[in-house]
Design an enzyme around this catalytic site. Structure first.
Site, mmCIF file in Angstrom:
data_model
loop_
_atom_site.group_PDB
_atom_site.id
_atom_site.type_symbol
_atom_site.label_atom_id
_atom_site.label_comp_id
_atom_site.label_asym_id
_atom_site.label_seq_id
_atom_site.Cartn_x
_atom_site.Cartn_y
_atom_site.Cartn_z
ATOM 1 N N GLU A 93 33.087 42.432 31.071
ATOM 2 C CA GLU A 93 33.870 41.233 31.372
ATOM 3 C C GLU A 93 35.367 41.493 31.225
ATOM 4 O OE1 GLU A 93 33.318 37.970 28.663
ATOM 5 O OE2 GLU A 93 33.120 39.300 26.940
ATOM 6 N N GLU A 96 27.352 41.377 20.862
ATOM 7 C CA GLU A 96 28.420 41.937 21.687
ATOM 8 C C GLU A 96 29.162 42.983 20.853
ATOM 9 O OE1 GLU A 96 32.111 40.621 24.571
ATOM 10 O OE2 GLU A 96 31.742 39.491 22.764
ATOM 11 N N ASP A 149 29.136 32.219 20.741
ATOM 12 C CA ASP A 149 30.359 32.952 21.036
ATOM 13 C C ASP A 149 31.518 32.537 20.121
ATOM 14 O OD1 ASP A 149 32.045 34.682 22.358
ATOM 15 O OD2 ASP A 149 31.744 33.793 24.338
#
Length: 327
Positions: free
Chosen positions: A133, A127, A78
């Protein structure tokens, strides 16, 4: 929960490594990583670890070697957040090192895919999307429903998306509010179910908590049963920014998902295009007239012309499941 519902992996998300140490070997005292991995293995479930990009890059070879030997199946990496030359070099290097150690990668916080997963098939998802989210903190003015029926025509053309769908707390337009500790989705339950056909996500998520899924067993069992890789995909209908109907086949079963924006609408789904026999029975999850989390599950007989008329509520959707015997 994963073992009970046949979910192949659990992601151990941010929080297992000590914050701000930038060291994936500095595990918080409350976590016994080996015990977790061993327990998961005993249940037939794989563990995937979340990792910040900097910490992963600091000692990539040793991190991959250590956790692969422990039995970890992959990393969700991430916060890269860019696509300059330096970062693209990292994407390829991470893919190569993980491939050597037989680890899969889900690039979160990344640039849109450009074909890396064709070179390194262990990179299973990206992503680069305004995923669910965002509903934990975004203001009510954000229109996720319009986004959901725009993004498949644009971003998803580039490759798979890590959208993290599957919310069990659902809200109509006037009900939605951001709540970090008890997040909800915009739109209906069937909009969430449809995402598992409309969105291409080879490492697909059940984003909600086990307690919510246990109280919604019918939906949880269905989501857990939906394939994540497909033999055939067909967009049956749609208009960018308004609605989309996508059909995906695995073996002899078709999953047909439909989504709309905040406008309620009726669509005609021509299942004869998929070779589905007229007068046969299909199963459908569709919106009800009640709360956003309400839905109707029913079996219907396909008309002789093969066209099924389906109503979608504001922010709604549907999922049709039908069999098409292979020749």
């Amino acid at each position: 929960f994963a073992a009970e519902y046949g979910v192949e992996y659990v992601i151990l998300d941010e929080g297992w490594a000590t914050k701000y140490k930038n060291d994936l070997f500095d595990i918080v005292p409350q976590i016994d990583m080996r015990a977790i991995v061993d327990y998961a293995t005993s249940k037939g479930v794989g563990i995937i670890l979340w990792a910040g990009y900097n910490a992963f890059d600091n000692d990539m070879e040793r991190v991959c070697s250590h956790y692969s030997a422990m039995g970890v199946k992959g990393f969700k990496i991430d916060f890269m957040d860019r696509d300059d030359a330096m970062m693209n070099e990292f994407y390829y290097r991470a893919a190569e090192v993980c491939a050597r150690h037989k680890l899969m990668i889900d690039f979160h916080g990344c640039a849109k895919p450009t074909g890396l997963n064709r070179t390194y098939p262990n990179v299973v998802n990206f992503e680069a999307v305004f995923g669910l989210e965002q509903m934990k903190w975004r203001k009510p003015e954000v229109d996720q429903m319009e986004y959901d029926v725009t993004m498949p025509f644009i971003r998803m053309v580039a490759g798979p998306i890590d959208y993290t769908q599957g919310a069990m707390l659902n809200a109509k337009r006037e009900e939605y509010r951001p709540n970090y500790n008890k997040p909800m989705s915009q739109g209906t339950r069937c909009h969430q179910l449809a995402a598992y056909a409309v969105f291409f996500s080879p490492l697909s998520m059940l984003c909600d908590s086990p307690s919510h899924y246990r109280s919604e067993v019918e939906c949880a069992e269905f989501i857990a049963s939906v394939p994540t890789v497909w033999d055939e995909s067909v967009v049956l209908d749609g208009k960018i920014g308004e609605y989309i109907v996508t059909a995906r086949r695995k073996d002899n079963t078709w999953y047909v998902g439909g989504m709309t924006d905040w406008n309620a609408r009726t669509v005609e789904v021509n299942l004869s295009q998929l070779g589905i026999a007229a007068n046969g029975t299909v199963e459908i999850f569709c919106d009800s007239d009640g709360a956003a989390s309400d839905y109707i599950r029913k079996s219907v007989t396909l008309p002789s012309n093969g066209v099924l008329t389906v109503d979608m509520a504001s922010g709604g959707g549907f999922m049709i499941i039908c069999q098409n015997p292979l020749p």
